[in-house]
Scaffold this active site. Structure first.
Site, mmCIF file in Angstrom:
data_model
loop_
_atom_site.group_PDB
_atom_site.id
_atom_site.type_symbol
_atom_site.label_atom_id
_atom_site.label_comp_id
_atom_site.label_asym_id
_atom_site.label_seq_id
_atom_site.Cartn_x
_atom_site.Cartn_y
_atom_site.Cartn_z
ATOM 1 N NE ARG A 58 47.778 126.823 -1.665
ATOM 2 C CZ ARG A 58 47.557 126.368 -0.451
ATOM 3 N NH1 ARG A 58 46.665 126.924 0.306
ATOM 4 N NH2 ARG A 58 48.251 125.368 0.040
ATOM 5 C CB THR A 59 49.271 125.570 -8.492
ATOM 6 O OG1 THR A 59 49.885 126.404 -7.517
ATOM 7 C CG2 THR A 59 49.703 126.016 -9.876
ATOM 8 C CE LYS A 86 53.199 100.971 -15.438
ATOM 9 N NZ LYS A 86 52.260 100.594 -16.501
ATOM 10 N NE ARG A 108 53.615 123.222 -8.615
ATOM 11 C CZ ARG A 108 53.079 123.796 -7.532
ATOM 12 N NH1 ARG A 108 52.861 123.086 -6.453
ATOM 13 N NH2 ARG A 108 52.755 125.070 -7.557
ATOM 14 C CG HIS A 136 54.637 129.259 -8.921
ATOM 15 N ND1 HIS A 136 53.642 129.078 -9.864
ATOM 16 C CD2 HIS A 136 54.160 128.732 -7.767
ATOM 17 C CE1 HIS A 136 52.616 128.481 -9.280
ATOM 18 N NE2 HIS A 136 52.900 128.264 -8.014
HETATM 19 C C1 NCD Z 1 54.259 127.502 -3.795
HETATM 20 C C2 NCD Z 1 54.999 126.583 -4.739
HETATM 21 O O1 NCD Z 1 54.586 125.455 -4.989
HETATM 22 O O2 NCD Z 1 56.026 127.030 -5.214
HETATM 23 N N1 NCD Z 1 52.931 127.156 -3.550
HETATM 24 C C3 NCD Z 1 51.944 127.465 -4.430
HETATM 25 O O3 NCD Z 1 52.037 127.285 -5.605
HETATM 26 N N2 NCD Z 1 50.834 128.022 -3.907
HETATM 27 C C4 NCD Z 1 55.003 127.778 -2.555
HETATM 28 C C5 NCD Z 1 55.316 126.642 -1.648
HETATM 29 O O4 NCD Z 1 55.182 125.473 -1.969
HETATM 30 O O5 NCD Z 1 55.754 126.942 -0.534
#
Ligand code: NCD
Length: 308
Positions: A58-59, A86, A108, A136
């Site tokens: 999703r993100t 590497k 991320r 997040h």
């Molecule tokens: C979350 C995350 O990656 O922190 N998911 C997300 O971004 N939709 C929550 C999760 O991974 O459970």
């Protein structure tokens, strides 16, 4: 925003008018997206790099869509095929991206604080797309937008966040955002998944769904983050579901019309039952995904204008 800061690294530290401004801006993008139009002039000529060191559906996709709908050139860097494999350090990767003159860097990373470190080393505006167990921020914003659109407000609502609080950056961003905006927040988890000292963040802590869900307007479920657990913090998925999984029986402890949320990805039958997750009257889960694109457009829009 009027961002006082150049980056979006956390919700903690944002003030109510800054959060309100981002949510208002995102409302406009919901309408734009629903009309099928785009606004490709806004980020034309700008480069957005999606740098994901952890899995994401999703993100990453919604940042890509958001960037493209605003006209940016979007590059997805998959770490599994990059030089990180590497042995390149995070800072060398940063220096490389910097030399390419990227404008917006969405990161991320499994380590809490990695986006902060990058923000000190690159010229680009850095957006935290989830760092370890820390924050997040765009998830917090999209959850707040979803709630505000449905309930008309954030202030005075009772939100129960349930499950693996210990490992959840989603919980932390939501706690900061919702308490800042005047919601009452409860966290519900087994003792092994409850961070010590969590009540210092202004939340009430519960170990039972029956007690914690009482009078809740919103029930926000979290995934069991097995990848962040190095020992058996949970006896078995079956037992976890029995005590902490959301089914219609436990949902009945909350207010009669309480709404259900989950950031995804869901583990059906572990933290949430399909009948609840897919209930069109109670579940906001699909709407959360839609709001994710609009919120990310708002964040890119506001950061691309620079700090004031
Ligand atoms: C979350 C995350 O990656 O922190 N998911 C997300 O971004 N939709 C929550 C999760 O991974 O459970």
């Amino acid at each position: 925003m009027y961002p006082r800061q150049k980056h979006l690294l956390a919700i903690a530290g944002l003030r109510p008018p800054e959060i309100g401004h981002l949510l208002d801006l995102a409302e406009n993008y919901v309408l734009l997206n629903r009309s099928g139009k785009t606004q490709r002039d806004l980020l034309r000529g700008r480069t957005l790099i999606n740098l994901f060191f952890e899995d994401s559906t999703r993100t990453r996709t919604s940042f890509e869509l958001a960037g493209k709908r605003l006209g940016a050139d979007v590059i997805n860097m998959s770490v599994s095929t990059s030089s990180v494999n590497k042995g390149e350090t995070l800072l060398d990767t940063a220096a490389t991206l910097n030399a390419m003159q990227c404008d917006l860097l969405v990161v991320r990373h499994g380590q809490s604080g990695a986006p902060h470190l990058l923000a000190q080393k690159v010229e680009a505006a850095v957006i935290n797309a989830g760092d370890g167990t820390h924050e997040h921020p765009t998830q917090g914003l999209l959850d707040a937008l979803t709630i505000r659109r449905r309930c008309g407000r954030l202030e005075g609502l009772l939100v129960a966040i349930c499950g693996d609080i210990l490992h959840s950056r989603v919980a932390r961003s939501n706690i900061h955002l919702l308490t800042t905006m005047g919601s009452r927040v409860r966290v519900i988890a087994p003792p092994t998944l409850m961070p010590s000292g969590i009540t210092a963040l202004g939340v009430e802590a519960y170990h039972s769904m029956r007690d914690g869900l009482r009078d809740a307007d919103i029930v926000m479920m979290l995934r069991l983050q097995k990848e962040r657990m190095n020992s058996g913090l949970v006896p078995s998925a079956r037992e976890y579901f029995r005590f902490f999984g959301l089914d219609s029986e436990k949902l009945a402890y909350a207010k009669p019309n309480a709404l259900v949320m989950h950031p995804g990805p869901m583990n059906r039958g572990v933290e949430i039952d399909s009948a609840v997750a897919d209930d069109p009257l109670r579940s906001l889960i699909k709407e959360q995904v839609e709001m994710g694109v609009a919120v990310r457009m708002a964040v890119l829009d506001s950061l691309s204008r620079g700090p004031r």
